[in-house]
Scaffold this motif. Sequence first.
Motif, PDB file in Angstrom:
ATOM      1  N   GLY A 122       0.815  -1.206   0.000  1.00 29.97           N
ATOM      2  CA  GLY A 122       0.000   0.000   0.000  1.00 29.97           C
ATOM      3  C   GLY A 122       0.847   1.254   0.000  1.00 29.97           C
ATOM      4  O   GLY A 122       0.530   2.244  -0.675  1.00 29.97           O
ATOM      5  N   GLN A 123       1.951   1.244   0.727  1.00 33.05           N
ATOM      6  CA  GLN A 123       2.860   2.383   0.740  1.00 33.05           C
ATOM      7  C   GLN A 123       3.509   2.573  -0.634  1.00 33.05           C
ATOM      8  O   GLN A 123       3.674   3.705  -1.101  1.00 33.05           O
ATOM      9  N   LEU A 124       3.869   1.474  -1.248  1.00 33.64           N
ATOM     10  CA  LEU A 124       4.455   1.543  -2.581  1.00 33.64           C
ATOM     11  C   LEU A 124       3.470   2.140  -3.577  1.00 33.64           C
ATOM     12  O   LEU A 124       3.841   2.946  -4.439  1.00 33.64           O
ATOM     13  N   ALA A 125       2.204   1.778  -3.463  1.00 34.78           N
ATOM     14  CA  ALA A 125       1.180   2.293  -4.370  1.00 34.78           C
ATOM     15  C   ALA A 125       1.001   3.798  -4.206  1.00 34.78           C
ATOM     16  O   ALA A 125       0.883   4.533  -5.196  1.00 34.78           O
ATOM     17  N   VAL A 126       0.999   4.280  -2.981  1.00 37.26           N
ATOM     18  CA  VAL A 126       0.882   5.724  -2.740  1.00 37.26           C
ATOM     19  C   VAL A 126       2.090   6.453  -3.317  1.00 37.26           C
ATOM     20  O   VAL A 126       1.951   7.497  -3.966  1.00 37.26           O
ATOM     21  N   GLY A 127       3.282   5.910  -3.095  1.00 39.20           N
ATOM     22  CA  GLY A 127       4.474   6.517  -3.671  1.00 39.20           C
ATOM     23  C   GLY A 127       4.425   6.551  -5.188  1.00 39.20           C
ATOM     24  O   GLY A 127       4.858   7.531  -5.819  1.00 39.20           O
ATOM     25  N   GLN A 128       3.864   5.507  -5.783  1.00 40.11           N
ATOM     26  CA  GLN A 128       3.748   5.448  -7.242  1.00 40.11           C
ATOM     27  C   GLN A 128       2.837   6.553  -7.766  1.00 40.11           C
ATOM     28  O   GLN A 128       3.120   7.167  -8.809  1.00 40.11           O
ATOM     29  N   VAL A 129       1.755   6.845  -7.054  1.00 39.34           N
ATOM     30  CA  VAL A 129       0.849   7.919  -7.465  1.00 39.34           C
ATOM     31  C   VAL A 129       1.566   9.269  -7.440  1.00 39.34           C
ATOM     32  O   VAL A 129       1.428  10.085  -8.369  1.00 39.34           O
ATOM     33  N   ILE A 130       2.345   9.521  -6.392  1.00 41.46           N
ATOM     34  CA  ILE A 130       3.078  10.784  -6.310  1.00 41.46           C
ATOM     35  C   ILE A 130       4.065  10.904  -7.459  1.00 41.46           C
ATOM     36  O   ILE A 130       4.187  11.965  -8.086  1.00 41.46           O
ATOM     37  N   VAL A 191      -0.606  -0.363  -9.412  1.00 43.27           N
ATOM     38  CA  VAL A 191      -1.600   0.683  -9.679  1.00 43.27           C
ATOM     39  C   VAL A 191      -1.339   1.379 -11.007  1.00 43.27           C
ATOM     40  O   VAL A 191      -2.086   2.282 -11.399  1.00 43.27           O
ATOM     41  N   GLY A 192      -0.286   0.983 -11.718  1.00 42.81           N
ATOM     42  CA  GLY A 192      -0.035   1.522 -13.052  1.00 42.81           C
ATOM     43  C   GLY A 192       0.120   3.023 -13.061  1.00 42.81           C
ATOM     44  O   GLY A 192       0.908   3.587 -12.310  1.00 42.81           O
ATOM     45  N   LYS A 193      -0.665   3.705 -13.895  1.00 43.91           N
ATOM     46  CA  LYS A 193      -0.574   5.160 -14.060  1.00 43.91           C
ATOM     47  C   LYS A 193      -1.598   5.916 -13.219  1.00 43.91           C
ATOM     48  O   LYS A 193      -1.982   7.047 -13.545  1.00 43.91           O
ATOM     49  N   ALA A 194      -2.033   5.339 -12.129  1.00 48.81           N
ATOM     50  CA  ALA A 194      -3.022   5.998 -11.258  1.00 48.81           C
ATOM     51  C   ALA A 194      -2.520   7.358 -10.793  1.00 48.81           C
ATOM     52  O   ALA A 194      -1.336   7.536 -10.492  1.00 48.81           O
ATOM     53  N   LEU A 195      -3.431   8.325 -10.736  1.00 52.29           N
ATOM     54  CA  LEU A 195      -3.098   9.679 -10.311  1.00 52.29           C
ATOM     55  C   LEU A 195      -3.860  10.111  -9.060  1.00 52.29           C
ATOM     56  O   LEU A 195      -3.566  11.175  -8.496  1.00 52.29           O
ATOM     57  N   PHE A 196      -4.819   9.308  -8.644  1.00 51.01           N
ATOM     58  CA  PHE A 196      -5.652   9.669  -7.500  1.00 51.01           C
ATOM     59  C   PHE A 196      -5.900   8.435  -6.638  1.00 51.01           C
ATOM     60  O   PHE A 196      -5.883   7.306  -7.127  1.00 51.01           O
ATOM     61  N   PHE A 197      -6.178   8.673  -5.367  1.00 54.24           N
ATOM     62  CA  PHE A 197      -6.579   7.581  -4.479  1.00 54.24           C
ATOM     63  C   PHE A 197      -7.387   8.162  -3.325  1.00 54.24           C
ATOM     64  O   PHE A 197      -7.297   9.348  -3.018  1.00 54.24           O
ATOM     65  N   HIS A 198      -8.184   7.327  -2.720  1.00 51.91           N
ATOM     66  CA  HIS A 198      -8.887   7.718  -1.490  1.00 51.91           C
ATOM     67  C   HIS A 198      -9.024   6.508  -0.589  1.00 51.91           C
ATOM     68  O   HIS A 198      -8.893   5.359  -1.038  1.00 51.91           O
ATOM     69  N   ALA A 199      -9.287   6.764   0.666  1.00 48.14           N
ATOM     70  CA  ALA A 199      -9.444   5.680   1.637  1.00 48.14           C
ATOM     71  C   ALA A 199     -10.717   4.899   1.338  1.00 48.14           C
ATOM     72  O   ALA A 199     -11.721   5.461   0.847  1.00 48.14           O
ATOM     73  N   SER A 203     -16.543   7.478   0.159  1.00 48.29           N
ATOM     74  CA  SER A 203     -17.029   7.246  -1.205  1.00 48.29           C
ATOM     75  C   SER A 203     -17.309   8.594  -1.865  1.00 48.29           C
ATOM     76  O   SER A 203     -18.442   9.097  -1.849  1.00 48.29           O
ATOM     77  N   PRO A 204     -16.265   9.205  -2.471  1.00 40.19           N
ATOM     78  CA  PRO A 204     -16.430  10.547  -3.040  1.00 40.19           C
ATOM     79  C   PRO A 204     -17.205  10.584  -4.357  1.00 40.19           C
ATOM     80  O   PRO A 204     -17.536  11.658  -4.856  1.00 40.19           O
ATOM     81  N   GLY A 205     -17.501   9.437  -4.930  1.00 39.64           N
ATOM     82  CA  GLY A 205     -18.256   9.413  -6.183  1.00 39.64           C
ATOM     83  C   GLY A 205     -17.484   9.949  -7.370  1.00 39.64           C
ATOM     84  O   GLY A 205     -18.067  10.572  -8.267  1.00 39.64           O
ATOM     85  N   TRP A 206     -16.200   9.709  -7.407  1.00 41.71           N
ATOM     86  CA  TRP A 206     -15.375  10.188  -8.524  1.00 41.71           C
ATOM     87  C   TRP A 206     -15.772   9.497  -9.825  1.00 41.71           C
ATOM     88  O   TRP A 206     -15.973   8.284  -9.872  1.00 41.71           O
ATOM     89  N   ARG A 207     -15.829  10.250 -10.900  1.00 43.37           N
ATOM     90  CA  ARG A 207     -16.137   9.695 -12.214  1.00 43.37           C
ATOM     91  C   ARG A 207     -14.836   9.481 -12.971  1.00 43.37           C
ATOM     92  O   ARG A 207     -14.542  10.153 -13.956  1.00 43.37           O
ATOM     93  N   MET A 208     -14.068   8.538 -12.480  1.00 45.84           N
ATOM     94  CA  MET A 208     -12.769   8.218 -13.068  1.00 45.84           C
ATOM     95  C   MET A 208     -12.647   6.702 -13.184  1.00 45.84           C
ATOM     96  O   MET A 208     -13.469   5.958 -12.643  1.00 45.84           O
ATOM     97  N   THR A 209     -11.635   6.280 -13.889  1.00 49.01           N
ATOM     98  CA  THR A 209     -11.413   4.848 -14.068  1.00 49.01           C
ATOM     99  C   THR A 209     -10.745   4.270 -12.831  1.00 49.01           C
ATOM    100  O   THR A 209      -9.652   4.696 -12.444  1.00 49.01           O
ATOM    101  N   ARG A 210     -11.395   3.299 -12.250  1.00 51.84           N
ATOM    102  CA  ARG A 210     -10.832   2.642 -11.076  1.00 51.84           C
ATOM    103  C   ARG A 210      -9.751   1.660 -11.524  1.00 51.84           C
ATOM    104  O   ARG A 210      -9.975   0.823 -12.396  1.00 51.84           O
ATOM    105  N   VAL A 211      -8.570   1.756 -10.914  1.00 54.98           N
ATOM    106  CA  VAL A 211      -7.429   0.949 -11.327  1.00 54.98           C
ATOM    107  C   VAL A 211      -7.209  -0.245 -10.422  1.00 54.98           C
ATOM    108  O   VAL A 211      -7.032  -1.378 -10.890  1.00 54.98           O
ATOM    109  N   ALA A 212      -7.213  -0.022  -9.131  1.00 52.98           N
ATOM    110  CA  ALA A 212      -6.888  -1.103  -8.194  1.00 52.98           C
ATOM    111  C   ALA A 212      -7.275  -0.702  -6.778  1.00 52.98           C
ATOM    112  O   ALA A 212      -7.470   0.483  -6.474  1.00 52.98           O
ATOM    113  N   THR A 213      -7.368  -1.708  -5.931  1.00 49.03           N
ATOM    114  CA  THR A 213      -7.502  -1.503  -4.496  1.00 49.03           C
ATOM    115  C   THR A 213      -6.307  -2.164  -3.826  1.00 49.03           C
ATOM    116  O   THR A 213      -6.071  -3.356  -4.013  1.00 49.03           O
ATOM    117  N   VAL A 214      -5.554  -1.380  -3.088  1.00 46.51           N
ATOM    118  CA  VAL A 214      -4.364  -1.896  -2.411  1.00 46.51           C
ATOM    119  C   VAL A 214      -4.426  -1.444  -0.961  1.00 46.51           C
ATOM    120  O   VAL A 214      -4.516  -0.240  -0.692  1.00 46.51           O
TER     121      VAL A 214
END
Length: 221
Positions: A122-130, A191-199, A203-214
Amino acid sequence: MVRRFVLMVAAAALGAGSVAPAQVVRAPATEQVVAAVSADLKNEPLVTTPLSRDPLAPATVAGNEEPAAPSDQTDDQPVAIAPGASLAETVASLRRSDAGSRELECLAVGIYFESKSEPLAGQLAVGQVIENRAESRGRFPGSYCGVLTQRGQFSFVRGGRWPAINKSGMQWKNAVAIARIVDGDIRESNVGKALFFHARRVSPGWRMTRVATVGNHIFYR
């Protein structure tokens, strides 16, 4: 030679009808042998090779895998990463208090405050987004520090500053290791090219492509 000498003394003592002298000689001789072996082990050289990318830069990814043993490398110590090493093993070899540069520190700060209680994956995924944001070519600032301090993006940043960090703690050292892994392209998250994440709890209702849950985060692009 030490052993032969002890046996000769023991034989002479037995001929004289007394065992005590042989016992006295044997004990220090044994201690000398142990001390010599210990000294050899202490003097054994360590062989390391540098990282493939940046000397300042900086395990299976699933589950709650934690680093196996503490390690606190310094800036001038190259580190060998064994082929096929797990994420936990890689983190253990790269863990340290000093990030080595301002940019890596910013990346580690983001990882620390957003995911320090997460599994390593999970930490790696957050770092990847940054990192993805820093490389997004105009959509976000082009540096880790710029991404971190961009207005309205990370709630723990206030006025371009963040709370104090206990840099002697294991969670910070893990964050530094993860930052070095991300920046050095040593290991990629799923998480590939993910640019956003939330806990997951919101449930913010984002209209974006969901990539993964880590771990406890959901990632989008």
